[in-house]
Enzyme design. Structure first.
Site, PDB file in Angstrom:
ATOM      1  N   ARG A   1       9.463-138.242  31.828  1.00 19.02           N
ATOM      2  CA  ARG A   1      10.275-138.255  30.599  1.00 19.02           C
ATOM      3  C   ARG A   1      10.853-139.649  30.319  1.00 19.02           C
ATOM      4  NH1 ARG A   1      10.741-132.579  29.310  1.00 19.02           N
ATOM      5  NH2 ARG A   1      10.960-131.382  31.218  1.00 19.02           N
TER       6      ARG A   1
ATOM      7  N   ARG B   1      18.199-122.129  26.149  1.00 20.20           N
ATOM      8  CA  ARG B   1      17.298-122.844  27.058  1.00 20.20           C
ATOM      9  C   ARG B   1      18.057-123.722  28.042  1.00 20.20           C
ATOM     10  NH1 ARG B   1      13.924-128.134  25.009  1.00 20.20           N
ATOM     11  NH2 ARG B   1      12.787-128.543  26.932  1.00 20.20           N
TER      12      ARG B   1
ATOM     13  N   ARG C   1      16.253-137.986  34.217  1.00 14.12           N
ATOM     14  CA  ARG C   1      15.454-136.795  34.544  1.00 14.12           C
ATOM     15  C   ARG C   1      14.106-137.176  35.186  1.00 14.12           C
ATOM     16  NH1 ARG C   1      15.428-133.143  29.409  1.00 14.12           N
ATOM     17  NH2 ARG C   1      14.578-131.645  30.916  1.00 14.12           N
TER      18      ARG C   1
ATOM     19  N   ALA D   1       9.268-132.694  24.059  1.00  7.44           N
ATOM     20  CA  ALA D   1       8.173-132.961  25.007  1.00  7.44           C
ATOM     21  C   ALA D   1       7.084-133.845  24.414  1.00  7.44           C
ATOM     22  CB  ALA D   1       7.558-131.638  25.475  1.00  7.44           C
TER      23      ALA D   1
ATOM     24  N   HIS E   1       6.635-137.880  24.926  1.00  7.43           N
ATOM     25  CA  HIS E   1       6.025-138.540  26.073  1.00  7.43           C
ATOM     26  C   HIS E   1       4.504-138.515  26.033  1.00  7.43           C
ATOM     27  CE1 HIS E   1      10.119-137.963  27.163  1.00  7.43           C
ATOM     28  NE2 HIS E   1       9.984-136.658  27.219  1.00  7.43           N
TER      29      HIS E   1
ATOM     30  N   GLU F   1      14.991-142.291  16.930  1.00  4.21           N
ATOM     31  CA  GLU F   1      14.631-141.350  17.994  1.00  4.21           C
ATOM     32  C   GLU F   1      15.904-140.843  18.667  1.00  4.21           C
ATOM     33  OE1 GLU F   1      12.099-143.185  20.871  1.00  4.21           O
ATOM     34  OE2 GLU F   1      12.123-141.453  22.224  1.00  4.21           O
TER      35      GLU F   1
ATOM     36  N   ASN G   1      13.722-135.889  16.930  1.00  2.18           N
ATOM     37  CA  ASN G   1      13.798-135.480  18.333  1.00  2.18           C
ATOM     38  C   ASN G   1      12.483-134.783  18.635  1.00  2.18           C
ATOM     39  OD1 ASN G   1      14.155-134.283  20.790  1.00  2.18           O
ATOM     40  ND2 ASN G   1      16.262-133.628  20.412  1.00  2.18           N
TER      41      ASN G   1
ATOM     42  N   PRO H   1       9.143-129.380  19.855  1.00  2.00           N
ATOM     43  CA  PRO H   1       8.887-128.138  20.591  1.00  2.00           C
ATOM     44  C   PRO H   1      10.049-127.669  21.464  1.00  2.00           C
ATOM     45  CG  PRO H   1       7.660-129.973  21.544  1.00  2.00           C
ATOM     46  CD  PRO H   1       8.229-130.458  20.237  1.00  2.00           C
ATOM     47  N   ASN H   2      10.301-126.388  21.430  1.00  2.06           N
ATOM     48  CA  ASN H   2      11.289-125.694  22.255  1.00  2.06           C
ATOM     49  C   ASN H   2      12.729-125.955  21.838  1.00  2.06           C
ATOM     50  OD1 ASN H   2       9.469-124.374  24.206  1.00  2.06           O
ATOM     51  ND2 ASN H   2       8.950-126.474  24.792  1.00  2.06           N
TER      52      ASN H   2
ATOM     53  N   ASP I   1       1.701-142.896  15.513  1.00  2.00           N
ATOM     54  CA  ASP I   1       0.881-143.382  14.406  1.00  2.00           C
ATOM     55  C   ASP I   1       1.423-142.891  13.063  1.00  2.00           C
ATOM     56  OD1 ASP I   1      -0.762-144.744  16.107  1.00  2.00           O
ATOM     57  OD2 ASP I   1      -2.483-143.420  15.891  1.00  2.00           O
TER      58      ASP I   1
ATOM     59  N   HIS J   1      17.538-137.993  21.587  1.00  2.00           N
ATOM     60  CA  HIS J   1      17.376-136.974  22.634  1.00  2.00           C
ATOM     61  C   HIS J   1      18.744-136.432  23.013  1.00  2.00           C
ATOM     62  CE1 HIS J   1      13.193-137.989  23.157  1.00  2.00           C
ATOM     63  NE2 HIS J   1      13.546-139.256  23.139  1.00  2.00           N
TER      64      HIS J   1
ATOM     65  N   TYR K   1      20.851-128.711  28.497  1.00  2.00           N
ATOM     66  CA  TYR K   1      20.913-128.911  27.048  1.00  2.00           C
ATOM     67  C   TYR K   1      22.205-128.404  26.395  1.00  2.00           C
ATOM     68  CZ  TYR K   1      15.969-129.815  27.773  1.00  2.00           C
ATOM     69  OH  TYR K   1      14.789-130.327  28.219  1.00  2.00           O
TER      70      TYR K   1
END
Lengths: 146, 146, 146, 146, 146, 146, 146, 146, 146, 146, 146, 146
Positions: free
Chosen positions: L112, L19, L108, L78, L81, L99, L75, L11-12, L88, L101, L24
């Site tokens: 997070r 953003r 942060r 949000a 978390h 993973e 990635n 998301p985002n 799953d 980021h 970022y």
């Protein structure tokens, strides 16, 4: 008959305008009272103001509203987060009460996120500066209609 | 010589009888004082009463008991759960103090389960309404015998 | 008709008088029973006594009080802090129950500050030694009047 | 021009000397004021004293220091651990403030380990009895030089 | 005079040897008693054994040790983690008590890491299987010398 | 006879002056030692200095102070918050120790609010930069008088 | 072939006998080493001793035991509660290790109740003073037989 | 060969039908046994019943099921939330066990949300009143097929 | 130029009027949209509405507001308490957003007291039913003036 | 009239049979649907199935059940532990809902022990694999009779 | 000019290859140094290596990197989770630092999930065994370009 | 045969570049895809990209990777978390997942710092901006070799 509202402001709000203006803005407590009074007149509401730095005097003020005022707008400031006595006073008095905060308390320190006032209040308005009092008057006016 | 007792009641207890009667009952603070006075006479104890909504004035009252009263009955109401100052006053003054609550605080909200008063008190009596003050007088009378 | 009361004492209270006298005093359980019986007679109450170290037997005793006794005085000692079964028994039986502790549990270790009994009891009396049973009888007598 | 300092003492500190001397020592508040005044003279500082048991009056005192005093020495006692209002007053007033405690609060009960005052203060001095006020004067004098 | 020791085993230890042998091993409770008896003879100690699955009966056993036994070896098994009554019994009885566990409880589930027994015991021995009882006898013998 | 003081500085304090000057200022450790030495002379105290980044070497230094020094000023820096070994060393050695921090640790990250040193120290001084060492010398001088 | 054991003692244990004797007794580390050596001879075990106040040197010592010693007796003192590095060293080295504490750590401050060593150790022995090392030798001897 | 099932009910379930019917319904324990027996016959299962208020007797009952019963249905009531001994008994015995609750425990007080039984059970069924026992029989029958 | 506002409603708000009316009232989402549209016209604001039960679609809607709308009124309902993605969307988009709740969430279950939306919002209005949207429009209008 | 049931399966359940078979078994979602359909026919119930990985679509499905289905069987899988929106949907819709899990969630990671669904459901069935759906149908059939 | 990198490895990493190979693999620290050196050459970076089991020596090494190295690759192993001193050293030194772990620490015990290093590092790489050092070199090379 | 990799962004992340560029950076998602594609070609890997703001669609994408892709770079932004469903899906699908980021999440907000993805991933790379995807490709290439 004209409905009446008591606006109660808690500790350190008497310093508004000089106190940490980056958080609370340059508006003074007198400015807020003036704006609120003007809006109350437009809504045909009587409005009175009280400020104290003493928790127990705020309890007295809430108790005294019973039978005299039809609604309370309460900005309990720091006591919001620590005062069960204020919560009990609102419940004991039974006068509809709206909780107001100038700043968005949820964007500040964690200890300002919890309020003992909220569960006893009709509702909560925070983050809109002086306008929060205007919105609270509107909300009270609507509640009084019912 | 006649022993004397100071009964101190905290915030919002002045509203008893009108405040949330489903929790606190219809008895007023005057009723409680009358019942307590009658029982004190039977026990041959002098008894005085004080009520305030201001935490610091309750601290003053406890301090003032030193040298004048032989025991204190304290219903600190909402300040029970938040006031270290009252706890310190009891310890500093050294007058035997009994903590009383009208309602069974342990059957209410979790934030009413903790008391700063209890560790400094002789003992705790809660849940028996106005009779709690009678029981506290009996307990104090027994303590004074020792 | 004469009202009757069952006094239930929990684990290790059979050792009273020998057990840690600096906390619990020199009074034995027999002493407490004698004092309590005398006061019950003054109040025109029948009183019986039961002690067990077994949690489940205390549950049995509470259950057995239904229909036979008009009130229970319960000092559950260590089980106060760990027994949901006792709490459930009090609720299931419906006989008015008063929680008593000899010592002021709130001035002791933190694990003695929480009670599963309290929310199911009429009220709590703690810190007054053997006199606590006398006060509980008085409180029960008052409750039975209603 | 002479700098001036306001020394503010909170709840129960008026009992110093009689209150739990094993913790707080035999020195009275008057003794502390005398010692502090003498040291202030040596540093060529004006010094005033204020004590109250009422949280809100301490808030008033801090607010009143603005424009009159160049520094505050604050021993908020029990309110140290519960008063967000005092913290807000220090921040709102902007007068450099030093937090003092007579005893080493970190060697006492856990609820005395947290302070709402500390993050708003210049620094903290605790555990040195009456001398803590002397050290605080020295620290303030140094801060005022900058 | 010969010193005597009571070995008390708690819930489910009667199943030893059949119960989860990957954790508790193949040794039965009888095996442990035999080994312990042999070692006790070597140390010239009388030794008795008691096992129960009922918390209150374990309390009874500890109480009964007073005046009869000079030391207790207690493996309270699951009640270790939940029984304040056992802790109180040890304190009330005053007989030196050593806490033993067959497995290394600290390498197992978190709820087995806390013990109400430990603060009341002389010391703790865990993780050595049946040998733990031997070590506890040695430790008791040493304590009895003093 | 001249009293002597050991000033012990912990990890990363050797970088003072270059390390995050917005938090710790531009003063170097040598500057602090010079200022401290000058003030010690004024107080007629001998003073020595030790710095290490190794926790165990700080333990050694505290142990070594016994019999040689009459007081310790300890800025344990990061180890303040994690070292039980330093706390044990202070207790084991018995030399009066004052905890000092350059910055106001209570205005920084939460993990810097807890100190294992504080309960073992005479008192705590924090937030006054290099002057904290001066104040600590004054405090030690006062303690040594007693 | 003779089995060998390394006894490792952590921070502040070099002060034994002088350090807080009401907790740790008057026995010195040399006394403990002598007693342990004598018992090791009786068990036909070689035994060596190491003490350091530096966590990393204790890690080195544990690593160094691999291939040289058949068992470790570790009293990590204050590092017990804070050192994951010691736990990792025991796991990485694979030499059977027994955790020993002189005092009953579970009867002391809460921060001494948790051990990073325990889950990596064969077992734990605490509260028996110097005898704890004897018991640990016995336990290791038994483990080595397997 | 016919499979057999032991249905074990814990504290206060003997009061079913009279106990807080708004939570537990009007069905008595005899009713539940009758319904369960009928359904067991339909499934061609032997079924026995046991109830006790004593935690240790429930442990005994679970232990006794080994070798005699092919499955257990366990409603441990209040002991569900506090008894590690029951959990250990289930694990030690190895008989497949299904946890049943009459009410939806997750819609009640928070202390009823945690179960020590669940991790040792095959599965959990709650909230369906007496029918829960029927469902548990069906589940056990299915497990026994495998 | 006319300012425009996007009103976004989250999960289950499409059921308003039928869903738990004792909490949310009888007003439907259409009613709210009508009232809001009327008030927007009075304020000379364009207003659009969006509702979805899918968290990610609400993220899309917030993102889509950028460059098209001058303000957002967001009632994220259940996602208020669990969605970091919505918080990130508000921050990423930068459109002034006001958080609205129909009920007073602080008088309900504890898991409704925390909001991930609040720290990213201009302010919060809760507890005033449909009128909350009116108040939010007023607040946005005021913000847009600046 | 025939009652109808909607079976809703949440995220990743579409992978059943291939997903971690040691936890979830080899049965596919189609197998479960077939078994459930057969049992529904025996109970004379209509049954439909829905699966989605999208939380909001599951909310839609629950909402859509109102007026069409007489009961819901919900296996919300991972959303069980994080979705307040699903809880609200069940409450808002008012259709009796039974929570099912294939595995015994209480024997798995701690974050799977809490369910937002449970307090809103009639009851919970977990740990019985595909048979859990059969048991849930039986439970729903019984509820529909009332 | 050639950039240079210091690779710092913490406690027990000297045992790599022999230590718990199921977690850390068979690669030795020498192997890792060889692989890293080769990759550094390909990137035209100078690289040095340091390993210590002593927290304070790792602090020294980080401090020493200032002015000599352009980047640090730090695998602090067990000290990652307990060392504020290392965090302070990184911040004080200001050399860009990348945190590396061989294993995926987030899939291990909870106490390995928190790192004091991470907030002071440029970034974190974990779970890729020896290759993690290669990736860290790549990341540093990229950072140095800026 | 050429290995293939699916890069999934949550998301985002579609807003990258616009953003909060101070967190970022100015790189857009297209930029990242271009850089990643170029590096994949150098590594002779096929690479595809997917982005969605809907948690369930990300679950779908992970599930769809099975049998088609040899590795996943995820990635989850949000949802990292809060999403057990994504965890799953990774476990159920069994495709090696890394993973990533962009920012150093550990520097942060505390919420997070926890990731449901990490325990199911091969490893974690965070804090290196767009380069994190390059490093993840390298790591996957290495894993695929084994």
């Amino acid at each position: 008959m004209v409905n009446s509202v008591l606006v109660i402001n808690g500790p350190n709000l008497n310093l508004l305008g000089t106190r940490e203006p980056e958080i609370y803005g340059a508006t003074t407590l007198s400015d807020i009272e003036a704006i609120t009074r003007t809006h109350a007149e437009a809504l045909k509401l009587d409005v009175s103001f009280y400020q104290s730095n003493v928790e127990g005097e705020l309890v007295d003020a809430i108790q005294g509203a019973k039978g005299t005022y039809d609604g309370i707008i309460l900005n309990a400031a720091a006591y919001t987060h620590t005062s069960i006595a204020l919560m009990d006073a609102i419940k004991a008095t039974g006068v509809p009460t709206i909780e107001v905060h100038l700043s968005n308390v949820f964007a500040r320190e964690p200890f300002r996120h919890h309020s003992y006032i909220s569960p006893a209040a009709e509702g909560v308005i925070c983050g809109f500066g002086a306008q929060g009092y205007i919105l609270a008057l509107d909300a009270l006016a609507e509640i009084m209609k019912k």
